[in-house]
Write an enzyme that holds these catalytic residues in place. Structure first.
Site, short mmCIF file in Angstrom:
data_model
loop_
_atom_site.label_atom_id
_atom_site.label_comp_id
_atom_site.label_asym_id
_atom_site.label_seq_id
_atom_site.Cartn_x
_atom_site.Cartn_y
_atom_site.Cartn_z
N ARG A 30 1.35 -2.26 -1.15
CA ARG A 30 0.78 -3.42 -0.46
C ARG A 30 -0.69 -3.13 -0.16
NH1 ARG A 30 5.99 -3.06 1.40
NH2 ARG A 30 7.18 -4.97 1.17
N GLU A 93 1.92 -2.18 -9.36
CA GLU A 93 1.86 -3.52 -8.77
C GLU A 93 1.16 -3.43 -7.43
OE1 GLU A 93 4.80 -6.45 -6.34
OE2 GLU A 93 5.64 -5.58 -8.17
N GLU A 166 -2.21 11.56 -6.09
CA GLU A 166 -2.29 12.93 -6.63
C GLU A 166 -3.01 12.86 -7.96
OE1 GLU A 166 0.70 16.66 -7.71
OE2 GLU A 166 1.54 14.70 -7.20
#
Length: 178
Positions: A30, A93, A166
């Site tokens: 989000r 996404e 990472e």
């Protein structure tokens, strides 16, 4: 005989026939402000936007991003590209709930503050030193540089929403965990 899986407690030794063709398509984060996040993921990490989907009645948008090599194969037709996007691997996404970008004190839990949950996503790079120089050039905030801490040759940066990413160079990790 080709490699199939490591065996550990709880691991199913062979994939069930019913799972053939199952593919991890995407992971979702989000985001507060799509302009800021899209600038980061497309400029700093080089991803391309495969498809944007708006859901007016629910006031949110989805942005699907992937490596440039994948984007080059995307169909031009929007409906075909939507179906194609959902058949890919390794897609990111980004979900934007409309209006969050205008809320000065709004932020999402990054999963690493207490209580911990979600941890990070990971990008592999061909040259870790060159990637660090690129991130420095773009003033990307670090959680950990490759020479810090006990785990060497692994970096963690933050995206604009504070999610950890990472950064690894696969060739440097051959002895990891041995």
């Amino acid at each position: 005989m080709s490699f199939d899986t490591e065996i550990h407690p709880g691991v199913q030794p062979q994939a069930e026939a019913a799972t053939r063709g199952f593919t991890l398509n995407h992971s979702m984060l989000r985001i507060k402000d799509p302009a800021v996040s899209l600038a980061f993921y497309t400029r700093v990490l080089g991803l391309r936007v495969l498809r944007k989907l708006d859901f007016e009645s629910m006031s949110f948008s989805l942005y699907f991003l992937a490596a440039p090599e994948q984007a080059a194969d995307a169909p031009q037709d929007a409906a075909e590209r939507t179906a194609w996007t959902f058949s890919q691997r390794g897609v990111l996404e980004l979900t934007h709930n409309w209006g969050t970008e205008a809320q000065a004190d709004f932020h999402y839990h990054d999963g690493n503050a207490q209580p911990q949950g979600f941890g990070h996503i990971c990008f592999s790079v061909p040259d870790l030193d060159a990637a660090m120089a690129w991130f420095d050039q773009h003033q990307v905030p670090y959680v950990k540089r490759p020479d810090q801490g006990k785990l060497k040759d692994v970096a963690f940066i933050k995206d604009p929403d504070g999610y950890w990413i990472e950064i690894i160079e696969p060739a440097r990790l051959k002895q990891l965990g041995l």
